[in-house]
Design an enzyme around this catalytic site. Structure first.
Site, short mmCIF file in Angstrom:
data_model
loop_
_atom_site.label_atom_id
_atom_site.label_comp_id
_atom_site.label_asym_id
_atom_site.label_seq_id
_atom_site.Cartn_x
_atom_site.Cartn_y
_atom_site.Cartn_z
N GLY A 183 -1.45 1.10 -7.99
CA GLY A 183 -2.18 -0.15 -7.87
C GLY A 183 -3.51 -0.08 -8.57
O GLY A 183 -3.70 0.70 -9.52
N SER A 184 -4.46 -0.85 -8.10
CA SER A 184 -5.75 -0.95 -8.78
C SER A 184 -6.64 0.25 -8.49
O SER A 184 -6.52 0.91 -7.45
CB SER A 184 -6.47 -2.23 -8.35
OG SER A 184 -6.93 -2.12 -7.01
N LYS A 243 5.27 0.89 2.09
CA LYS A 243 4.63 -0.42 2.22
C LYS A 243 4.69 -1.12 0.87
O LYS A 243 3.93 -0.82 -0.04
CB LYS A 243 3.17 -0.33 2.67
CG LYS A 243 2.63 -1.71 3.11
CD LYS A 243 1.13 -1.83 3.03
CE LYS A 243 0.62 -2.30 1.70
NZ LYS A 243 1.03 -3.70 1.32
N CYS A 275 0.50 -1.83 -15.95
CA CYS A 275 -0.68 -0.98 -16.06
C CYS A 275 -0.77 -0.35 -17.44
O CYS A 275 -1.86 0.00 -17.90
CB CYS A 275 -0.67 0.09 -14.97
SG CYS A 275 0.85 1.05 -14.88
N GLU A 282 -1.74 6.39 -8.95
CA GLU A 282 -1.40 5.89 -10.29
C GLU A 282 -2.04 4.53 -10.38
O GLU A 282 -1.59 3.57 -9.75
CB GLU A 282 0.11 5.85 -10.48
CG GLU A 282 0.53 5.66 -11.94
CD GLU A 282 0.60 4.20 -12.35
OE1 GLU A 282 -0.34 3.74 -13.06
OE2 GLU A 282 1.55 3.51 -11.97
N GLY A 298 -7.47 2.30 -5.00
CA GLY A 298 -7.31 3.75 -5.00
C GLY A 298 -8.51 4.46 -4.43
O GLY A 298 -8.38 5.46 -3.70
N GLU A 351 -9.19 -4.61 -16.71
CA GLU A 351 -7.76 -4.87 -16.73
C GLU A 351 -7.50 -6.32 -16.33
O GLU A 351 -7.82 -6.75 -15.23
CB GLU A 351 -7.05 -3.92 -15.76
CG GLU A 351 -5.54 -3.97 -15.85
CD GLU A 351 -4.89 -2.92 -14.98
OE1 GLU A 351 -3.90 -2.31 -15.42
OE2 GLU A 351 -5.37 -2.70 -13.84
#
Length: 499
Positions: free
Chosen positions: A245-246, A192, A303, A268, A250, A402
């Site tokens: 992703g964020s 996806k 990231c 990750e 997660g 972030e």
């Protein structure tokens, strides 16, 4: 096969005007429509590129069923590893041959400068597929010494169906880091891509089909995280979910696993990486160049971006001026121009979030030294100036959260202990850098800072031989290297009595 980057801006504009954009999903080896559509808007100029099919829960069910059948009944996990390697190598060759088109799709959908899309994004994808193709028949099991009356075998078997959920900032690099090892060991995959950047993934997946990947081995479903992502996270026939992703998302995937079949979830996630510069750095000019690159490359949408610049007090003012000078060379421009280094951020919504961080930081007392504004607004694109702020409080949002944009926070430190304290003062643990000529300082700070990767006197260096991933709120598991294979295999012990 050796491809050459085309320096002519007209080439890329002509290709953009003639390119045929994918619109469907890939399920069971076939291009299929979804239950709805979603506009893909280019941050280059705000233009809608195409409407792509999006997946409902039922569409995700069909994709997972295709992957399940391909794993349980199909040839892929039963092929000799070298046969899988040959298919993956053919796939890489087809990607190489179509490199211009794929790079252009990346540039159009998420704004990456065309030179970076071609030379960095595509290079990473090609290197990754070829690396894991060549590893496919190089991994061996174990035969522990258990005595003369018994034989013990420890083997690695593919886990089954993998859901790979990847973001928009490096849409092919991060997909490759998951597809390469998963396919090499014999898993089947439902990919996806981000709803902002599905075009390049769909095109690359169609080339996998052309290379001879059996139907159902690689499926691509488009859609948002709340629909397609959630459906994959909760699906009882998904054995492993790999996500980049964020941190917030997660956590959702961990909950989905707990609420469904306890699938393994590899995460990750984000980072707030400290880039630590001591006064005895061997080359302060190189350190400043890396500091500017570390926050401007990919428009800061990394990231691992060195978004916290920690500088020893004795050189803080002079070094900050040097960084400002280097960052001034990053000028936002059309991503289809081969001379462009800084493209737009991915969307209007993301631009608003980035500028909101800058505004709140100033209200909290930070001083704006450069940038901080939208630029090239007449193009319709989502461009922002490289932005540098100092007088940033360590406990402020700008130092803790972030931003995912070209926004640099400068924080001075007194000595080594103070540098470590500041570096550790976030919930993240993805990456860090240390600039020093003192070997003891390099080792002690590297050991003290919780990070999956620490660079010394460089930034963002490495290759496929080393693992990548984070600690703490930056996630678990590792992409890249042989260690990535561990995420997509199960250990099995077979004990045979010889007595």
């Amino acid at each position: 096969m050796t491809a050459t980057f085309t320096e002519d801006a007209g080439h890329w504009s002509r290709l953009a005007a003639s390119i045929i954009l994918p619109q469907q999903m890939l399920v069971g080896g076939e291009d299929v429509a979804g239950s709805g559509t979603l506009p893909i808007v280019s941050p280059r100029d705000g233009r809608t590129l195409v409407e792509v099919a999006t997946a409902s829960d039922e569409d995700v069910d069909r994709a997972v069923a295709a992957a399940r059948a391909a794993f349980d009944e199909g040839p892929w996990p039963r092929l000799k590893p070298r046969q899988r390697a040959e298919v993956l190598l053919r796939w890489a060759d087809l990607i190489e041959a179509d490199r211009d088109t794929i790079a252009l799709l990346v540039s159009l959908e998420m704004g990456k400068p065309i030179r970076d899309a071609w030379s960095i994004e595509l290079r990473a994808l090609l290197t990754t597929i070829r690396f894991y193709a060549e590893l496919a028949d190089k991994e061996a099991g174990e035969v522990p010494a258990v005595g003369e009356d018994d034989l013990a075998l420890v083997t690695r078997e593919p886990t089954g169906v993998v859901a790979a959920v990847v973001p928009w900032n490096f849409p092919l690099t991060l997909a490759g880091w998951k597809l390469g090892p998963a396919l090499a060991v014999g898993c089947t995959v439902v990919l996806k891509p981000s709803e902002l950047s599905p075009l390049s993934a769909l095109h690359v997946a169609s080339l996998a089909r052309e290379a001879g990947l059996p139907p159902g081995v690689l499926n691509v479903v488009n859609g948002t995280g709340i629909t397609a992502g959630r459906a994959l996270g909760l699906h009882p026939d998904v054995d492993v979910l790999a996500f980049t992703g964020s941190t917030e998302v997660g956590r959702h995937f961990l909950r989905y696993a707990a609420d469904s079949n306890l699938k393994r979830v590899w995460l990750e996630l984000g980072g707030k990486s400290p880039n630590i510069v001591f006064a005895d750095a061997p080359d302060l000019d190189a350190a400043a160049e890396a500091a500017a690159w570390g926050i401007c490359f990919n428009s800061g949408q990394m990231c691992t971006a060195g978004s916290r610049l920690l500088v020893e007090e004795d050189i803080a003012d002079d070094f900050t001026r040097l960084v400002l000078d280097k960052a001034g060379g990053w000028v936002a421009a059309d991503p289809l121009d081969p001379a462009t280094r800084l493209g737009p951020v991915v969307s209007e919504d993301h631009l608003a979030r980035v500028l909101g961080h800058v505004e709140r930081a100033q209200h909290a007392g930070a001083r704006l030294l450069a940038g901080g504004s939208r630029t090239l607004s007449g193009t319709g694109g989502s461009y922002v100036e490289p932005t540098v702020l100092d007088r940033v409080r360590p406990d402020s949002d700008l130092a803790q959260q972030e931003v995912f944009g070209p926004v640099l926070a400068v924080l001075p430190f007194r000595d080594r202990d103070d540098a470590v304290r500041l570096a550790r003062d976030t919930s993240y643990g993805l990456a860090a850098a240390v600039w020093t000529s003192d070997l003891r300082t390099a080792h002690r700070v590297s050991r003290a800072v919780p990070a999956g990767t620490v660079w010394v006197n460089c930034y963002e260096e490495g290759d496929l031989t080393v693992p990548f991933g984070g600690m703490r709120a930056s996630g678990n598991g590792r992409d890249k290297s042989r260690h990535a294979l561990e995420k997509y295999t199960e250990l099995k012990t077979t004990w045979i009595s010889l007595g």
